[in-house]
Design an enzyme around this catalytic site. Sequence first.
Site, PDB file in Angstrom:
ATOM      1  N   HIS A  80       0.834  -1.200   0.000  1.00 31.16           N
ATOM      2  CA  HIS A  80       0.000   0.000   0.000  1.00 31.16           C
ATOM      3  C   HIS A  80       0.869   1.250   0.000  1.00 31.16           C
ATOM      4  O   HIS A  80       0.565   2.238  -0.672  1.00 31.16           O
ATOM      5  CB  HIS A  80      -0.917   0.006   1.219  1.00 31.16           C
ATOM      6  CG  HIS A  80      -1.983  -1.035   1.160  1.00 31.16           C
ATOM      7  ND1 HIS A  80      -3.314  -0.738   0.998  1.00 31.16           N
ATOM      8  CD2 HIS A  80      -1.922  -2.388   1.221  1.00 31.16           C
ATOM      9  CE1 HIS A  80      -4.023  -1.851   0.965  1.00 31.16           C
ATOM     10  NE2 HIS A  80      -3.188  -2.876   1.112  1.00 31.16           N
ATOM     11  N   ASP A 118      -6.369   5.321   3.129  1.00 29.95           N
ATOM     12  CA  ASP A 118      -6.392   3.942   2.650  1.00 29.95           C
ATOM     13  C   ASP A 118      -7.626   3.208   3.179  1.00 29.95           C
ATOM     14  O   ASP A 118      -8.435   3.773   3.914  1.00 29.95           O
ATOM     15  CB  ASP A 118      -5.115   3.240   3.103  1.00 29.95           C
ATOM     16  CG  ASP A 118      -4.619   2.180   2.147  1.00 29.95           C
ATOM     17  OD1 ASP A 118      -5.446   1.590   1.432  1.00 29.95           O
ATOM     18  OD2 ASP A 118      -3.402   1.929   2.129  1.00 29.95           O
ATOM     19  N   SER A 167       7.168 -10.157  -1.244  1.00 31.56           N
ATOM     20  CA  SER A 167       7.858 -10.368   0.029  1.00 31.56           C
ATOM     21  C   SER A 167       6.947 -10.874   1.141  1.00 31.56           C
ATOM     22  O   SER A 167       7.427 -11.344   2.173  1.00 31.56           O
ATOM     23  CB  SER A 167       8.514  -9.055   0.479  1.00 31.56           C
ATOM     24  OG  SER A 167       7.523  -8.044   0.632  1.00 31.56           O
ATOM     25  N   HIS A 169       2.466 -13.713  -8.441  1.00 35.03           N
ATOM     26  CA  HIS A 169       1.227 -13.816  -7.672  1.00 35.03           C
ATOM     27  C   HIS A 169       0.146 -12.870  -8.173  1.00 35.03           C
ATOM     28  O   HIS A 169      -0.946 -12.830  -7.605  1.00 35.03           O
ATOM     29  CB  HIS A 169       1.520 -13.522  -6.204  1.00 35.03           C
ATOM     30  CG  HIS A 169       2.109 -12.156  -5.968  1.00 35.03           C
ATOM     31  ND1 HIS A 169       3.145 -11.650  -6.699  1.00 35.03           N
ATOM     32  CD2 HIS A 169       1.792 -11.186  -5.063  1.00 35.03           C
ATOM     33  CE1 HIS A 169       3.448 -10.441  -6.260  1.00 35.03           C
ATOM     34  NE2 HIS A 169       2.638 -10.126  -5.275  1.00 35.03           N
ATOM     35  N   SER A 222       3.202  -5.559  -9.518  1.00 32.90           N
ATOM     36  CA  SER A 222       4.104  -6.527 -10.138  1.00 32.90           C
ATOM     37  C   SER A 222       3.714  -6.777 -11.595  1.00 32.90           C
ATOM     38  O   SER A 222       4.580  -6.892 -12.474  1.00 32.90           O
ATOM     39  CB  SER A 222       4.082  -7.847  -9.359  1.00 32.90           C
ATOM     40  OG  SER A 222       4.612  -7.663  -8.062  1.00 32.90           O
ATOM     41  N   GLU A 245       4.953  -3.940 -13.678  1.00 29.26           N
ATOM     42  CA  GLU A 245       6.407  -4.045 -13.867  1.00 29.26           C
ATOM     43  C   GLU A 245       6.728  -5.062 -14.958  1.00 29.26           C
ATOM     44  O   GLU A 245       7.631  -4.848 -15.772  1.00 29.26           O
ATOM     45  CB  GLU A 245       7.083  -4.451 -12.559  1.00 29.26           C
ATOM     46  CG  GLU A 245       7.126  -3.350 -11.520  1.00 29.26           C
ATOM     47  CD  GLU A 245       7.782  -3.792 -10.223  1.00 29.26           C
ATOM     48  OE1 GLU A 245       8.345  -4.913 -10.194  1.00 29.26           O
ATOM     49  OE2 GLU A 245       7.744  -3.030  -9.243  1.00 29.26           O
ATOM     50  N   GLY A 252      -6.798 -12.732  -2.044  1.00 26.54           N
ATOM     51  CA  GLY A 252      -7.487 -11.458  -2.212  1.00 26.54           C
ATOM     52  C   GLY A 252      -7.609 -10.981  -3.647  1.00 26.54           C
ATOM     53  O   GLY A 252      -7.991 -11.729  -4.555  1.00 26.54           O
TER      54      GLY A 252
END
Length: 472
Positions: free
Chosen positions: A24, A121, A282, A361, A366, A369, A384
């Site tokens: 986040h 958030d 991570s 995942h 990601s 990227e 999720g």
Amino acid sequence: MESDPKKSTAKLHVVMFPFFAFGHISPFVQLSNKLSSNGVKISFFSAAANVQRLKSMLRPDATLEIIPLTIPTVEGLPRGIESTAELNPSQAELLVVALDQMQPQIRDLLSQLKPHFVVFDFAQEWLPKMAYELGMDSVFYSVFTALATAFLTVPARLPEPNRYPTIEEVKFPPPNFPRTSITSVETFVARDFLYIFRSFHGIRCVYDRVLSGLKGSSIILAKTCNEMEAPYINYVKSQFGKPVLLVSPTVPDPPTDPLEEKWANWLSQFDAKSVIYCSFGSETFLNDDQIKELALGLELTGLPFFLVLNFPTDKDISAELKRALPEGFLGRVKNRGVIATGWVQQRQILAHSSVGYYLSHAGFSSLIEGIVTDSQLITLPQKGDQFLNSKLVSGDLKVGVEVNRRDDDGYFGKQDIKTAVENVVVEDKEPGKTIRDNQKKLKEFLLNEEAENKRIEDLVKELEIVAGIAGI
């Protein structure tokens, strides 16, 4: 909300307040960097223990200040650990408990800073009311795809007032959901989704917190764009009846540090675009069976691979690897496979000329990227919103392939990994195929710096209008 005449001569000032998870924090950092480069004053709230890492992520700018927060003592929450990266899931939930106890601290800081906007958030459901009482606007910044919001956290998701959906109900989209490739999810995915409707530690569930924040905010800000998610963006607008401003999936600036020499040398052994890079972030930990099947599947592809595996901080990594990896695996793949643990330079690795495939995942950042580095996407979502992100890229956008899994429990075997890789490799080697073409177009859009700058400039102008300082 009416503009405050006392603010009419001020530079636009925004407080950024992400949840204490780097998945986040990173999008909030990227947005902060873009806004500060357009003259916006940024005050960035984060736990004191995260400040040093934030300094390396935020651009050095006189208009950008990090405000350290004090995390209150909560039973079961280790002292000095103030992000989810070093916590197990149960402990991470306690960070939300701590966050609720920080309301007086946040009120005092906002009273002193007097920003025009507080960008918050999913967990800070109490912020809109606090901001309103202090005479400022609140902005809910959704770092998830619009699809995830549209499928899971809209008012229409409840089958009837005060009743949460069952596993069978949550397998299907809510009423009036747009007609797209996403028509249902698997049983194991629906079972995972039920988490957001469960209360923990005596506080409100994730669904209630998100819905309260979305309803209470002055503006919804979304890290997406019409080019990728127009049907879902329009559905979210219809559900909440308020402005939904789009940031687009902000692409981080290219890394300035060179790739570590040992990894650069290892990758340079292989042909261009031949290596599979495989990482799950991570904070995602595969179990032993998943590691075994993943490793065997990568071995079966016959391609070189760079596999990153992570384990909880309280585990002995050597012992975990020895137990989880198939017998004799390291010896069989020593000339074409490598395993790393812990943090690696992911963006530099993906940008290396020998890397052509990215098995991940399906975290949204990601995926972006991977797209902008020409890495063909293979997705194996774990929890999720990742499940919906995966369906977005493999279904609607057709820029990737999802690993096939068993409906009831999500089991995948080595052959499922091999088949998914083969499917994307076949398309990669035949120019003109759908996935490669679609990814190229999306990459060009995401890397269009002029268009991105224009979107950020337009966002600043819209915020200035709301704040009553437009044209200053």
